[in-house]
Design an enzyme around this catalytic site. Structure first.
Site, PDB file in Angstrom:
ATOM      1  N   ASN A 236      12.432 -35.877 -28.754  1.00 41.04           N
ATOM      2  CA  ASN A 236      11.711 -36.026 -27.478  1.00 41.04           C
ATOM      3  C   ASN A 236      11.033 -37.398 -27.430  1.00 41.04           C
ATOM      4  OD1 ASN A 236       8.972 -35.773 -28.688  1.00 41.04           O
ATOM      5  ND2 ASN A 236       9.754 -33.751 -29.215  1.00 41.04           N
TER       6      ASN A 236
ATOM      7  N   ASP B 209      10.846 -27.175 -29.477  1.00 40.95           N
ATOM      8  CA  ASP B 209      10.720 -25.721 -29.365  1.00 40.95           C
ATOM      9  C   ASP B 209      11.972 -25.006 -29.858  1.00 40.95           C
ATOM     10  OD1 ASP B 209       8.133 -25.701 -28.349  1.00 40.95           O
ATOM     11  OD2 ASP B 209       8.830 -26.145 -26.327  1.00 40.95           O
TER      12      ASP B 209
ATOM     13  N   ASP C  85       6.225 -21.604 -34.124  1.00 40.68           N
ATOM     14  CA  ASP C  85       5.108 -22.352 -33.534  1.00 40.68           C
ATOM     15  C   ASP C  85       4.159 -22.738 -34.671  1.00 40.68           C
ATOM     16  OD1 ASP C  85       3.889 -22.800 -30.581  1.00 40.68           O
ATOM     17  OD2 ASP C  85       2.327 -22.618 -32.092  1.00 40.68           O
TER      18      ASP C  85
ATOM     19  N   PHE D 297      -2.771 -29.681 -28.440  1.00 41.12           N
ATOM     20  CA  PHE D 297      -2.556 -30.458 -27.226  1.00 41.12           C
ATOM     21  C   PHE D 297      -1.694 -29.626 -26.285  1.00 41.12           C
ATOM     22  CE2 PHE D 297      -4.117 -33.863 -29.717  1.00 41.12           C
ATOM     23  CZ  PHE D 297      -4.502 -34.858 -28.828  1.00 41.12           C
TER      24      PHE D 297
END
Ligand code: CTP
Length: 410
Positions: A217, A286, A313, A330
């Protein structure tokens, strides 16, 4: 006064065992000795056999005004102060430079020379300033050993990046003596987070597709790095778990490199043990690719389907492991900022969440940012500023909320 003259911190009455191990950076330990003495510290130098190949004990004796200890089995030295007594003497055992070898020996609890024996026999804090070739530093064996030491509470100062004696360029240079002295002074200092251990995750993760491709990302890691530096400046001992970035490790911060979400999870669970603050600033993928191809995927077909599996997670797993840890996260959102951020705050059982708008040129890979910070029962806006300034304000807020939570009845 010369503007470049650094302020000399006060280390009066601080006793430091300075362990010097074998490596070209051993010569810098002579300057470090001088710098520590200049700040008022008492310094007892202990050299390994390897260190004596680079610098003679006489150099350190002349600088420190004390005979250098080199051997576990020296009857005269032992009669003056036995090694168990010496292990109890200092306020800090500082190993600079710390070679890959001494790091491995400490991680495994060896006691085959004076320095390793002192480290095993002491209940005093230990700090190390690694110095080695960049590949030795990056080697998973060294990184695992460093992670083990960090989990046990050893402070790791640096290393820095730059030109190395071997002619290569990269991470592994010993932090400069003045910065080491600064890190030592900070740990004895009175910042609002002194004595507090914090772990910060930063940057993107990479999820491999095949040996040459991956999914990632746009996170640059800038916010997480700035936050690690800001927490350090408040006196915290900071470990930075970093995905691939091109950023330099902030001074006095220990960095552990990870690539995948699973690697981040493993490092997070390990380093969070013994920490009091955990901040998840990493942009964790994710999903990961199901069945990573062993060989490069060929373009044989008109379409290619990848099946993705949910990743764990990280921040929730860290919270599950330790309910007392102060956990800050965040929230990167493109819509309904407060609603989504508060949802994550509750769902992930966080103590604080810093929310920002992302997408369309906002936040990722930029040098500025604005944050909306929420915690159970409160919130604060941190208006648009440089990431360094925002990080400074957020670190101060984290320190404030951390102490407020600690003071609140359980
Ligand atoms: N996070 C994490 N592990 C993950 C995903 C996210 O630890 N696998 C952490 C991030 O570091 C951040 C927080 O969770 O502190 C929220 O990240 P964000 O991407 O905004 O939220 P997600 O939980 O991924 O939710 P969604 O993508 O549905 O918005």
């Amino acid at each position: 006064m010369n503007a470049a003259t650094p302020t000399v911190p006060n280390l009066a009455e601080r006793r430091i065992v300075l362990g010097v191990t074998g490596g070209i950076a051993a010569y810098k330990a002579a300057d470090l000795t001088r710098r520590l003495l200049e700040a008022g510290a008492e310094v007892q130098v202990v050299m390994t056999a390897g260190a004596q190949e680079f610098v003679t004990p006489l150099t350190f004796q002349a600088l420190s005004g004390r005979p250098v200890r080199t051997s576990l089995l020296d009857p005269a030295a032992e009669a003056a102060m036995g090694h168990i007594e010496l292990a109890r003497w200092p306020d800090l055992i500082l190993i600079a430079p710390a070679s890959a070898d001494v790091i491995a020996r400490l991680a495994h609890g060896l006691a085959d020379d004076l320095l390793s024996t002192l480290c095993l026999a002491t209940d005093k804090p230990i700090a190390i300033a690694p110095a080695m070739n960049r590949l030795m530093w990056a080697n998973p064996a060294t990184q695992a050993n460093v992670a083990t030491l960090v989990a046990r509470g050893v402070q790791v100062i640096g290393p820095g990046a730059g030109a190395q004696a071997c002619g290569e360029i990269g991470d592994g240079r010993m932090t400069e003596p003045l910065q080491i002295r600064e890190a030592v002074a900070q740990r004895f200092g009175h910042g609002p987070l002194s004595g507090v251990k914090a772990v910060v995750t930063a940057g993107p993760t990479r999820e491999p597709i095949d040996p040459v491709r991956f999914i990632t990302n746009r996170s640059s890691g800038k916010m997480g790095y700035a936050l690690a530096a800001a927490l350090r400046a408040l006196g915290a001992e900071v470990t930075l778990l970093s995905g691939p970035t091109s950023l330099a490790t902030p001074a006095g911060v220990t960095r552990i490199d990870i690539e995948t979400a699973q690697e981040l999870l493993d490092a997070a669970l390990q380093t969070a043990r013994g920490a009091q603050i955990f901040v998840g600033a990493a942009a964790v993928a994710d999903y990961r690719v199901d069945g990573v191809a062993d060989e490069k995927i060929k373009k044989n077909d008109a379409t290619l389907q990848l099946t993705l599996h949910r990743n764990p997670d990280v921040i929730s797993a860290v919270r599950e492991q330790d309910a007392r840890l102060f956990v800050a996260g965040f929230a990167a959102e493109t819509e309904k900022l407060e609603e989504h951020a508060r949802g994550k705050l509750t769902r992930k059982k966080l103590d604080l969440i810093a929310a920002n708008w992302v997408g369309r040129g906002r936040a990722f890979d930029r040098d500025d940012n604005a944050l909306s910070v929420y915690w159970p029962g409160g919130g604060r806006e941190l208006p648009h500023a440089s990431k360094t300034e925002i990080a400074r304000q957020l670190a101060a807020l984290i320190a404030e909320r951390f102490h407020a939570r600690a003071a609140a009845p359980a």
